[in-house]
Design an enzyme around this catalytic site. Structure first.
Site, short mmCIF file in Angstrom:
data_model
loop_
_atom_site.label_atom_id
_atom_site.label_comp_id
_atom_site.label_asym_id
_atom_site.label_seq_id
_atom_site.Cartn_x
_atom_site.Cartn_y
_atom_site.Cartn_z
N TYR A 224 0.84 -1.20 0.00
CA TYR A 224 0.00 0.00 0.00
C TYR A 224 0.87 1.24 0.00
O TYR A 224 2.01 1.23 0.46
CB TYR A 224 -0.94 0.01 1.20
CG TYR A 224 -0.27 0.12 2.55
CD1 TYR A 224 0.01 1.36 3.13
CD2 TYR A 224 0.09 -1.02 3.27
CE1 TYR A 224 0.62 1.47 4.36
CE2 TYR A 224 0.72 -0.92 4.51
CZ TYR A 224 0.98 0.32 5.05
OH TYR A 224 1.59 0.44 6.27
N CYS A 225 0.33 2.33 -0.55
CA CYS A 225 0.98 3.64 -0.55
C CYS A 225 -0.12 4.68 -0.65
O CYS A 225 -1.31 4.34 -0.63
CB CYS A 225 1.99 3.75 -1.69
SG CYS A 225 1.29 3.44 -3.33
N THR A 226 0.23 5.94 -0.77
CA THR A 226 -0.76 7.01 -0.65
C THR A 226 -1.91 6.87 -1.65
O THR A 226 -3.06 6.71 -1.27
CB THR A 226 -0.08 8.38 -0.83
OG1 THR A 226 1.00 8.49 0.08
CG2 THR A 226 -1.08 9.51 -0.58
#
Length: 319
Positions: A191-193
């Site tokens: 996951y990331c922004t």
């Protein structure tokens, strides 16, 4: 009354002349009075822009008219405000650059894109599918943070693995270090922004032996919008603009504590030393005292000058 809006977006597609696209994007943003940061590369485009809702929407429509960016992935959020001239106060300026990579992992030759997007990435999961996977398989599922480590201080998924990286370029060495070999046969949810870093991270992980790799479609932003404070996400989301942190609902948990006074906070401050790019957890009240990051506070305490600190950091590869 003009309404401030921010668009976070990306598209992976072959771009034959990145410099020409860069100039077009620069002219388009200037004509609409937008501020923000945009990167164009042979692999596609990545950007965050802010301005009035009318102008940001017009920008997105115009950008999608370029065939390579027709499937632009866009996340919308409210801006903090507009200045007297109608510019977004969340961005100090407009920056449009052409680079070798959309996201700088330092391995442009490993990235392959075609008309449908990036090749060999992880399986995309909706927020509901993320929760379902965890409910079905429990401890077999591992969340893997695809951001810089400091971003995770104020928010992350429950029990996530947070790699010790200061920049995206550090990920390759981290993946090849052997630290995460025990995860290679587990279900790894990256996951990331907004999802773009995981678009690149997942094929790089698969190429290094991770067998079951997922990514959250739309990143933390989409998950947080869907689940608010009721899901597997904990805390606040760090963002690279004037807002600094975003909560998905009232009463979001504050995971970090101010480095100066120790009070819970999701705010971050820049180190007072101009040559230092570090951000650290610091409440708004203590930010007014112009504090330094831990490294430069140590230098100050030991009586070393700013110039001496700069030379020391430079020689250590941290400048």
């Amino acid at each position: 009354m003009a309404i401030p809006k921010i668009a976070l977006y990306y598209a992976f597609a072959p771009v034959g002349d990145p410099e020409a696209v860069r100039l077009w994007q620069l002219q388009l943003c200037e004509s609409l009075g937008l501020r923000g940061r945009i990167i164009v590369s042979p692999h596609g485009i990545n950007g965050t822009v802010g301005g009035t809702v009318e102008h940001v929407k017009r920008y997105v429509r115009k950008t999608k008219q370029y065939s390579a960016f027709a499937n632009l992935d866009v996340k919308w959020s409210d801006g903090t405000g507009l200045d007297a001239d109608g510019y977004s106060v969340d961005f100090p300026r407009l920056s449009v650059k052409s680079r070798h990579e959309v996201v700088s992992f330092g391995v442009p030759d490993e990235i392959e894109v075609n008309a449908t997007g990036i090749v060999g990435g992880g399986t995309k999961l909706s927020p509901a599918e993320v929760d379902q996977l965890v409910a079905q398989r429990g401890d077999e599922v591992v969340f893997f943070d695809g951001r810089n480590a400091f971003e995770a201080e104020i928010g992350h998924f429950k029990n996530a693995v947070i790699p010790d990286v200061a920049t995206t370029r550090d990920f390759i060495a981290e993946l090849e270090s052997g630290k995460y070999d025990n995860l290679k046969n587990k279900a790894v949810v990256t996951y990331c922004t907004g999802g773009i870093r995981c678009e690149v991270l997942t094929p790089l992980m698969r190429a290094r032996g991770f067998t079951e790799v997922y990514q959250i479609d739309g990143g933390i932003v989409r998950y947080g919008e869907a689940r608010r404070n009721e899901g597997l996400w904990e805390g606040s989301l760090y963002v690279f603009d004037g807002r600094i942190a975003v909560d998905f609902g009232p009463g979001a948990a504050q995971l970090a504590r101010c480095r100066v006074c120790g009070e819970p906070t999701s705010h971050m401050a820049n180190c007072r030393e101009q040559f230092c790019r570090k951000r650290f957890v610091c409440c708004i009240a203590c930010e007014a005292s112009n504090p330094a990051c831990a490294t430069h506070a140590d230098f100050s305490d030991s009586g070393q000058s700013t110039q001496t600190a700069a030379r020391a950091l430079s020689s250590a590869g941290e400048g």
